[in-house]
Design a protein around this motif. Structure first.
Motif, PDB file in Angstrom:
ATOM      1  N   LEU A 131      -8.569  -3.060  -3.927  1.00 25.42           N
ATOM      2  CA  LEU A 131      -9.146  -1.813  -3.435  1.00 25.42           C
ATOM      3  C   LEU A 131      -8.327  -1.387  -2.225  1.00 25.42           C
ATOM      4  O   LEU A 131      -8.352  -2.037  -1.179  1.00 25.42           O
ATOM      5  CB  LEU A 131     -10.618  -2.033  -3.072  1.00 25.42           C
ATOM      6  CG  LEU A 131     -11.481  -0.808  -2.845  1.00 25.42           C
ATOM      7  CD1 LEU A 131     -11.490   0.097  -4.067  1.00 25.42           C
ATOM      8  CD2 LEU A 131     -12.898  -1.223  -2.500  1.00 25.42           C
ATOM      9  N   ALA A 132      -7.563  -0.317  -2.377  1.00 24.00           N
ATOM     10  CA  ALA A 132      -6.665   0.162  -1.320  1.00 24.00           C
ATOM     11  C   ALA A 132      -7.451   0.767  -0.161  1.00 24.00           C
ATOM     12  O   ALA A 132      -8.633   1.083  -0.284  1.00 24.00           O
ATOM     13  CB  ALA A 132      -5.688   1.182  -1.886  1.00 24.00           C
ATOM     14  N   HIS A 133      -6.758   0.958   0.959  1.00 32.24           N
ATOM     15  CA  HIS A 133      -7.384   1.509   2.161  1.00 32.24           C
ATOM     16  C   HIS A 133      -8.082   2.844   1.880  1.00 32.24           C
ATOM     17  O   HIS A 133      -9.176   3.082   2.354  1.00 32.24           O
ATOM     18  CB  HIS A 133      -6.349   1.666   3.281  1.00 32.24           C
ATOM     19  CG  HIS A 133      -6.903   2.273   4.522  1.00 32.24           C
ATOM     20  ND1 HIS A 133      -7.786   1.603   5.344  1.00 32.24           N
ATOM     21  CD2 HIS A 133      -6.744   3.500   5.067  1.00 32.24           C
ATOM     22  CE1 HIS A 133      -8.137   2.385   6.346  1.00 32.24           C
ATOM     23  NE2 HIS A 133      -7.509   3.548   6.202  1.00 32.24           N
ATOM     24  N   GLY A 134      -7.475   3.700   1.083  1.00 32.39           N
ATOM     25  CA  GLY A 134      -8.060   5.004   0.784  1.00 32.39           C
ATOM     26  C   GLY A 134      -9.159   4.971  -0.265  1.00 32.39           C
ATOM     27  O   GLY A 134      -9.749   5.990  -0.577  1.00 32.39           O
ATOM     28  N   GLY A 135      -9.433   3.798  -0.838  1.00 30.81           N
ATOM     29  CA  GLY A 135     -10.512   3.675  -1.804  1.00 30.81           C
ATOM     30  C   GLY A 135     -10.074   3.614  -3.256  1.00 30.81           C
ATOM     31  O   GLY A 135     -10.894   3.374  -4.127  1.00 30.81           O
ATOM     32  N   SER A 136      -8.787   3.824  -3.518  1.00 29.80           N
ATOM     33  CA  SER A 136      -8.363   3.741  -4.911  1.00 29.80           C
ATOM     34  C   SER A 136      -8.401   2.288  -5.371  1.00 29.80           C
ATOM     35  O   SER A 136      -8.168   1.370  -4.586  1.00 29.80           O
ATOM     36  CB  SER A 136      -6.966   4.335  -5.097  1.00 29.80           C
ATOM     37  OG  SER A 136      -6.018   3.611  -4.357  1.00 29.80           O
TER      38      SER A 136
END
Length: 143
Positions: A131-136
């Motif tokens: 789960l990336a920082h931006g939410g993807s």
């Protein structure tokens, strides 16, 4: 064709009530809104609430026969400890528990709730996915 989803739109009965649910329940902030639709920027995509009768008109279908297909939306979190507090928050905003959070057969931890219009949401922690920082979210198979 690229594999992506740009917008998820829910047809809701009461726009103000549904907006309040997502603002209070998830803590989201609208990116745009008018008397018919509210857009939320959610990572790399848009989540929209559209008045049900206006969505039916946009589809060019009769509102009386404008049904729902079974669908579940999901909100993944970074840690198991984030699942229950989020579910408690949306319940306080009016959600109904569909399945209490528990260890999942696929190895993660998740629970389900229904929003004010009955749309099912899963709140899940899947340690196998990034789960990336931006939410993807990035799908990764078990090693």
């Amino acid at each position: 064709m690229e594999q992506r989803i740009s917008i998820v739109t829910l047809g809701v009965k009461d726009l103000a009530r549904s907006k309040r649910f997502y603002v209070d329940g998830f803590g989201w902030k609208p990116a745009f809104e008018n008397k018919e639709i509210v857009f939320f920027q959610t990572g790399g995509m848009i989540f929209a609430l559209f008045l049900r009768d206006h969505l039916a008109a946009d589809f060019q279908v009769d509102l009386a026969t404008f049904g729902r297909a079974p669908v579940a939306l999901a909100y993944n979190v970074r840690a198991k400890s984030e699942v229950n507090p989020l579910i408690q928050r949306v319940v306080a905003a009016g959600a109904t528990i569909l399945k209490p959070a528990r260890e999942a057969t696929w190895g993660g931890y998740s629970g389900y709730f229904a929003d004010l219009d009955g749309f099912a949401w899963e709140v899940a922690c899947n340690a196998e996915w990034r789960l990336a920082h931006g939410g993807s979210v990035e799908f990764r198979e078990r090693a």
